[in-house]
Design an enzyme around this catalytic site. Structure first.
Site, PDB file in Angstrom:
ATOM      1  N   VAL A  78      -3.407   7.175   3.249  1.00  0.00           N
ATOM      2  CA  VAL A  78      -1.902   7.685   3.649  1.00  0.00           C
ATOM      3  C   VAL A  78      -1.849   6.994   4.941  1.00  0.00           C
ATOM      4  CG1 VAL A  78      -0.776  10.043   4.067  1.00  0.00           C
ATOM      5  CG2 VAL A  78      -2.562  10.245   1.997  1.00  0.00           C
ATOM      6  N   TYR A 129      -1.795  -3.927   3.056  1.00  0.00           N
ATOM      7  CA  TYR A 129      -1.240  -4.462   2.761  1.00  0.00           C
ATOM      8  C   TYR A 129      -1.489  -5.674   2.176  1.00  0.00           C
ATOM      9  CZ  TYR A 129       0.764   0.042   2.826  1.00  0.00           C
ATOM     10  OH  TYR A 129       1.194   1.482   2.780  1.00  0.00           O
ATOM     11  N   THR A 155      -3.335  -2.796  -2.012  1.00  0.00           N
ATOM     12  CA  THR A 155      -1.681  -1.549  -2.457  1.00  0.00           C
ATOM     13  C   THR A 155      -0.829  -2.893  -2.552  1.00  0.00           C
ATOM     14  OG1 THR A 155      -2.153   0.157  -1.030  1.00  0.00           O
ATOM     15  CG2 THR A 155       0.305  -0.666  -1.827  1.00  0.00           C
ATOM     16  N   LYS A 251      -4.461  -1.670  -6.119  1.00  0.00           N
ATOM     17  CA  LYS A 251      -3.230  -0.468  -6.048  1.00  0.00           C
ATOM     18  C   LYS A 251      -2.204  -0.470  -6.459  1.00  0.00           C
ATOM     19  CE  LYS A 251      -3.007   4.404  -3.865  1.00  0.00           C
ATOM     20  NZ  LYS A 251      -1.131   3.906  -3.561  1.00  0.00           N
ATOM     21  N   HIS A 275       2.533   4.826  -6.206  1.00  0.00           N
ATOM     22  CA  HIS A 275       2.934   5.197  -5.047  1.00  0.00           C
ATOM     23  C   HIS A 275       3.127   6.409  -4.699  1.00  0.00           C
ATOM     24  CE1 HIS A 275       2.289   2.132  -1.792  1.00  0.00           C
ATOM     25  NE2 HIS A 275       3.060   3.370  -0.649  1.00  0.00           N
ATOM     26  N   SER A 307      -1.156   9.581  -8.034  1.00  0.00           N
ATOM     27  CA  SER A 307       0.385  10.846  -8.536  1.00  0.00           C
ATOM     28  C   SER A 307       0.585  11.576  -9.201  1.00  0.00           C
ATOM     29  CB  SER A 307       1.462   9.617  -8.268  1.00  0.00           C
ATOM     30  OG  SER A 307       1.005   8.125  -7.511  1.00  0.00           O
ATOM     31  N   ARG A 330      -1.203  13.804  -1.558  1.00  0.00           N
ATOM     32  CA  ARG A 330      -0.161  14.515  -1.076  1.00  0.00           C
ATOM     33  C   ARG A 330      -1.054  16.097  -0.352  1.00  0.00           C
ATOM     34  NH1 ARG A 330       4.019  11.890  -3.817  1.00  0.00           N
ATOM     35  NH2 ARG A 330       5.832  11.777  -3.128  1.00  0.00           N
TER      36      ARG A 330
END
EC number: 1.1.-.-
Length: 384
Positions: A78, A129, A155, A251, A275, A307, A330
């Site tokens: 995150v 990334y 990712t 990912k 995502h 997710s 989250r």
């Protein structure tokens, strides 16, 4: 409203931290349809209750890439987690290590790799990334290796950033963003004291280390926007596969053909992910995408999923749908924002208890026992 431990932490986080940070973590892209579907589709999967199965012996342990996990959960990467609590990535990594699960450090973390890796006694995972600045990528990979990182999470669903309109409304972005963020911080004195003053430096630790000068929050969005590469293809990952001798996870997979491409590429694992609803709004939820992907590549590589996971029941659902392990994003950020390391550890304890109840009442003695038979077939209509 779906009630869960992470829901309670979400409410507490909204009160505790400035709005620009809350909405950055909480929001999705465009009209946030996929963000909502992720939660609702997963919660709609019905577990199949079984009784009188002698559940006196039950284990949540699993093994992934030769690493023993106390339960099939890892903390997801995150960005800016260090803004949610004082040196937040370190606190979250400590909580994960104390519960016997991996922590994944984001490319755009506040705390650099060295700081986080040295804070715990088990290897962290590192997320990267594909960026235009290949020099930064090589530098980050070398730093990760030197810090003892074994597992790389790559990712690939962010060749361009999604349109996250909440950020413009909240002050995270926009011309008046800096002034609005300062005003919001003043209205949240605990956060201002704990993180704003004592959580410095507020920069992208891994990026600043490479550039040799601070890359602060005001530069964050601009730096990302200038460095994402829409020309990315599988061939752009080949040099990384050759350089990286540990497990490599791709990912951002939502389609079975992309999963098969990951197998052909030589990936060790994939993350079935949209995502968190933060990229292309309107795509399938991870719960809907997972069964077909599992049918296509199960056994060829490790399947992770994220997710929409808000409870231990959701973990069990994802495993039953075909995942080997899940990533929490989250859910742990809300807990981190509320109570720091203690909050994340408490959340994981609740997830563990919820998983134990779910497995006991579905007759699953181990993670390997969870599968399609653990679910009510009618609840899968439209999922598979």
């Amino acid at each position: 409203m779906i009630i869960s431990a992470s829901t309670d932490y979400r409410k507490a986080a909204q009160r505790r931290i400035p709005p620009f940070l809350f909405h950055y973590a909480d929001g999705g892209s465009y009209t946030e349809h996929t963000l909502r579907r992720n939660v609702e589709d997963l919660a709609g999967i019905a577990l199949r209750q079984r009784v009188l199965k002698d559940m006196s012996s039950l284990s949540l342990e699993t093994t992934l890439f030769g690493e023993k996990l106390a339960m099939p959960i890892a903390l997801a990467p995150v960005g800016l987690a260090g803004m949610y609590a004082r040196r937040g990535e370190v606190q979250a990594a400590r909580a994960a290590a104390s519960k016997g699960i991996p922590f994944t450090l984001s490319t755009v973390s506040v705390c650099p790799i060295d700081e986080v890796a040295s804070a715990i006694d088990r290897p962290i995972w590192f997320q990267l990334y594909v960026l235009k600045d290949r020099g930064f990528m090589k530098h980050a990979l070398e730093k990760a290796k030197a810090a003892g990182v074994k597992t790389l999470v790559f990712t690939v669903d962010m060749p361009v950033p999604g349109a996250r309109y909440r950020d413009a409304h909240s002050g995270m972005s926009g011309k008046s963003g800096p002034i609005r963020r300062m005003a919001q911080a003043a209205m949240h004195p605990f956060w201002a004291w704990d993180v704003g003053i004592h959580g410095r430096p507020h920069d992208l630790g891994n990026v600043s280390d490479y550039r040799g000068n601070p890359t602060g929050l005001e530069d964050y969005i601009a730096w990302l926007g200038n460095n994402f590469d829409p020309a990315i293809s599988w061939k752009d990952l080949e040099w990384i596969r050759e350089f990286w001798d540990g497990p490599m996870i791709i990912k951002g997979i939502l389609d079975p053909e992309d999963a098969r491409d990951a197998v052909r590429f030589g990936a060790d694992g994939i993350v079935v992910s949209n995502h968190g609803g933060r990229q292309l709004d309107g795509v399938m939820s991870s719960a809907r995408a997972l069964p077909a992907i599992a049918d296509a590549v199960k056994g060829d590589l490790a399947i992770l999923a994220d997710s929409g996971i808000r409870s231990g029941l959701d973990v069990v659902r994802m495993i039953a749908l075909g995942a080997d392990t899940v990533l929490l994003g989250r859910a742990f950020i809300y807990a981190l924002a509320t109570r720091g390391e203690a909050g994340v550890a408490h959340l994981l304890e609740l997830f563990e208890k919820e998983m134990r109840v779910a497995m006991t009442l579905t007759g699953a003695h181990s993670i390997a026992d969870l599968g399609a038979d653990s679910l009510v077939p009618d609840s899968l209509r439209g999922i598979s």
